[in-house]
Write a protein that holds these residues in place. Sequence first.
Motif, short mmCIF file in Angstrom:
data_model
loop_
_atom_site.label_atom_id
_atom_site.label_comp_id
_atom_site.label_asym_id
_atom_site.label_seq_id
_atom_site.Cartn_x
_atom_site.Cartn_y
_atom_site.Cartn_z
N GLY A 1 2.98 -9.00 -3.64
CA GLY A 1 1.99 -7.95 -3.24
C GLY A 1 1.50 -6.87 -4.35
O GLY A 1 1.44 -7.17 -5.68
N ILE A 2 1.17 -5.83 -3.87
CA ILE A 2 0.57 -4.69 -4.80
C ILE A 2 1.05 -3.30 -4.26
O ILE A 2 1.52 -3.42 -3.16
CB ILE A 2 -0.93 -4.64 -4.87
CG1 ILE A 2 -1.70 -4.28 -3.64
CG2 ILE A 2 -1.84 -6.04 -5.51
CD1 ILE A 2 -3.27 -4.32 -3.59
N GLN A 3 1.09 -2.36 -5.23
CA GLN A 3 1.53 -1.13 -5.05
C GLN A 3 1.07 -0.45 -3.75
O GLN A 3 1.48 0.23 -3.01
CB GLN A 3 1.80 -0.47 -6.15
CG GLN A 3 2.76 -0.66 -7.26
CD GLN A 3 4.34 -0.04 -6.83
OE1 GLN A 3 4.26 0.54 -5.63
NE2 GLN A 3 5.44 -0.41 -7.60
N ARG A 4 -0.29 -0.55 -3.80
CA ARG A 4 -0.96 0.39 -2.85
C ARG A 4 -0.73 -0.20 -1.43
O ARG A 4 -0.56 0.50 -0.56
CB ARG A 4 -2.38 0.14 -2.97
CG ARG A 4 -3.36 1.01 -2.13
CD ARG A 4 -5.00 0.94 -2.21
NE ARG A 4 -5.25 -0.52 -1.69
CZ ARG A 4 -5.57 -0.76 -0.58
NH1 ARG A 4 -5.14 0.09 0.36
NH2 ARG A 4 -5.89 -2.17 -0.28
N THR A 5 -0.74 -1.49 -1.26
CA THR A 5 -0.36 -2.12 0.29
C THR A 5 0.99 -1.75 0.45
O THR A 5 1.43 -1.84 1.66
CB THR A 5 -0.77 -3.51 0.19
OG1 THR A 5 -0.13 -4.23 -0.71
CG2 THR A 5 -2.39 -3.78 0.45
N LEU A 6 1.86 -1.75 -0.36
CA LEU A 6 3.43 -1.63 -0.16
C LEU A 6 3.45 -0.31 0.53
O LEU A 6 4.56 0.07 1.19
CB LEU A 6 4.31 -1.98 -1.31
CG LEU A 6 5.70 -1.51 -1.24
CD1 LEU A 6 6.39 -2.56 -0.29
CD2 LEU A 6 6.37 -1.73 -2.59
N GLN A 7 2.80 0.73 -0.41
CA GLN A 7 2.95 2.22 -0.19
C GLN A 7 2.50 2.60 1.22
O GLN A 7 2.67 3.56 1.86
CB GLN A 7 2.28 2.83 -1.11
CG GLN A 7 3.16 2.86 -2.55
CD GLN A 7 4.57 3.19 -2.30
OE1 GLN A 7 4.92 4.22 -1.68
NE2 GLN A 7 5.53 2.16 -2.93
N GLU B 1 -12.03 2.10 -6.69
CA GLU B 1 -11.05 3.00 -6.36
C GLU B 1 -10.82 3.95 -7.57
O GLU B 1 -10.76 3.48 -8.67
CB GLU B 1 -9.72 2.48 -6.04
CG GLU B 1 -8.53 3.43 -5.75
CD GLU B 1 -7.20 2.89 -5.40
OE1 GLU B 1 -6.17 3.69 -5.16
OE2 GLU B 1 -7.34 1.75 -5.28
N LYS B 2 -10.72 5.31 -7.40
CA LYS B 2 -10.53 6.28 -8.42
C LYS B 2 -9.33 6.26 -9.23
O LYS B 2 -8.30 6.29 -8.32
CB LYS B 2 -10.97 7.51 -7.95
CG LYS B 2 -11.09 8.62 -8.95
CD LYS B 2 -11.69 9.86 -8.30
CE LYS B 2 -11.94 10.93 -9.29
NZ LYS B 2 -12.41 12.28 -8.74
N GLY B 3 -9.22 6.11 -10.27
CA GLY B 3 -8.05 6.15 -11.14
C GLY B 3 -6.96 5.13 -10.89
O GLY B 3 -5.75 5.50 -11.11
N ARG B 4 -7.44 4.08 -10.69
CA ARG B 4 -6.32 2.95 -10.28
C ARG B 4 -6.79 1.65 -11.19
O ARG B 4 -7.69 1.30 -11.52
CB ARG B 4 -6.69 2.55 -8.78
CG ARG B 4 -5.63 1.36 -8.47
CD ARG B 4 -4.34 1.55 -8.14
NE ARG B 4 -4.34 2.51 -6.89
CZ ARG B 4 -3.30 2.97 -6.29
NH1 ARG B 4 -1.96 2.44 -6.69
NH2 ARG B 4 -3.21 3.46 -5.03
N ARG B 5 -5.44 1.21 -11.65
CA ARG B 5 -5.54 -0.02 -12.46
C ARG B 5 -4.81 -1.05 -11.52
O ARG B 5 -3.66 -0.42 -10.94
CB ARG B 5 -4.98 -0.12 -13.56
CG ARG B 5 -5.94 0.80 -14.66
CD ARG B 5 -7.06 0.06 -15.23
NE ARG B 5 -6.80 -1.12 -16.06
CZ ARG B 5 -7.64 -2.04 -16.44
NH1 ARG B 5 -8.84 -1.98 -16.08
NH2 ARG B 5 -7.32 -3.00 -17.29
N LEU B 6 -4.82 -2.26 -11.27
CA LEU B 6 -4.43 -2.94 -10.11
C LEU B 6 -3.21 -3.78 -11.06
O LEU B 6 -3.63 -4.55 -11.84
CB LEU B 6 -5.30 -3.89 -9.72
CG LEU B 6 -4.85 -5.01 -8.71
CD1 LEU B 6 -4.31 -4.27 -7.50
CD2 LEU B 6 -6.09 -5.89 -8.04
N ARG B 7 -2.01 -3.93 -10.18
CA ARG B 7 -1.01 -4.69 -10.85
C ARG B 7 -0.48 -5.63 -9.59
O ARG B 7 -0.28 -4.98 -8.53
CB ARG B 7 0.22 -3.80 -11.15
CG ARG B 7 0.06 -2.96 -12.54
CD ARG B 7 1.33 -2.24 -13.03
NE ARG B 7 0.68 -1.24 -13.93
CZ ARG B 7 1.08 -1.74 -15.29
NH1 ARG B 7 1.67 -2.62 -15.54
NH2 ARG B 7 0.72 -0.66 -16.25
#
Length: 303
Positions: free
Chosen positions: A209-215, A131-137
Amino acid sequence: MQNQLTRENVMRRNFLNRLGAWGALGLTGLGLLAPAAARAQDAPPSTGARSRTLSFGIVPQQSASELARLWIPVIAGLAERSGVPLRFATAPDIPTFEKRLAAGAYDLAYMNPYHYSVFARRPGYVAFAKEKGRRLRGIVVVRRDSPIKDMTELAGKAVAFPAPAAFAATVLVRAEFERTHVPIRPVFVNSHESVYLNVTQRQFEAGGGIQRTLQTQDAAVRDELRVLWQTKDYTPHAFAAHPRVPAATLQSLRQAMLAADTDPRSRSALDGIGFKGFEAAQDADWNDVRALGIQTLAALLAE
């Protein structure tokens, strides 16, 4: 829990009703076709020429119907621009997805960082994009109206997680509880979506969870939650290819992915999965994950 299952069944029924309007797409089990293909089957692919439809496995962070709704437009666009026939595929839950990765069941796969560190060893998946410009938290969510303000307040409570080897949502979050000596009771509920639903419905005080799936959750769910805590950041999920995928085929697909965010037709599809776009990746990008020495799936590799 019954309310959660009912809601997921309704979502699946509504999705299947909408599917009829998508003409060129087919559904068999959990495999769906992008328009470049003719039949959908959720089974290990056979070897063959470039024109063979390639299965594109997506880690089941959400229900199969929701994943299909979000990812089929993306995969269909990539198939059209690259000329590579692609078929959406997933699994009922993350442990099943892991077993299929171990068996090399997907030609292409979107997998979490820990999965990639494992399945790059065997059966030899090779990362080619991320994924472009993403770091995973990893994040810990609670209900918006929850009185909990600190992780220590979760001591002794049941906390929902997607699966034992979900990298950010489970592994990183549980490591923090262990590091800070906060005892919790982990419960695995199969997907990120199920975590969020269970927390909103007060089945659990908190979940990982992670921010992307939450959003990407419906506003009715997302707006009921708040992020209590988040981990440090790591290289995000990998897009990786099985060694059987021809180099020329992979190059065509990679070029289409890297240009996706410049195509106005792709913008809404990328927004649907919460991506800015795709960028090139190489195996060494996941050395930060390997350095953690996680052994959760060691037994699976030994089978």
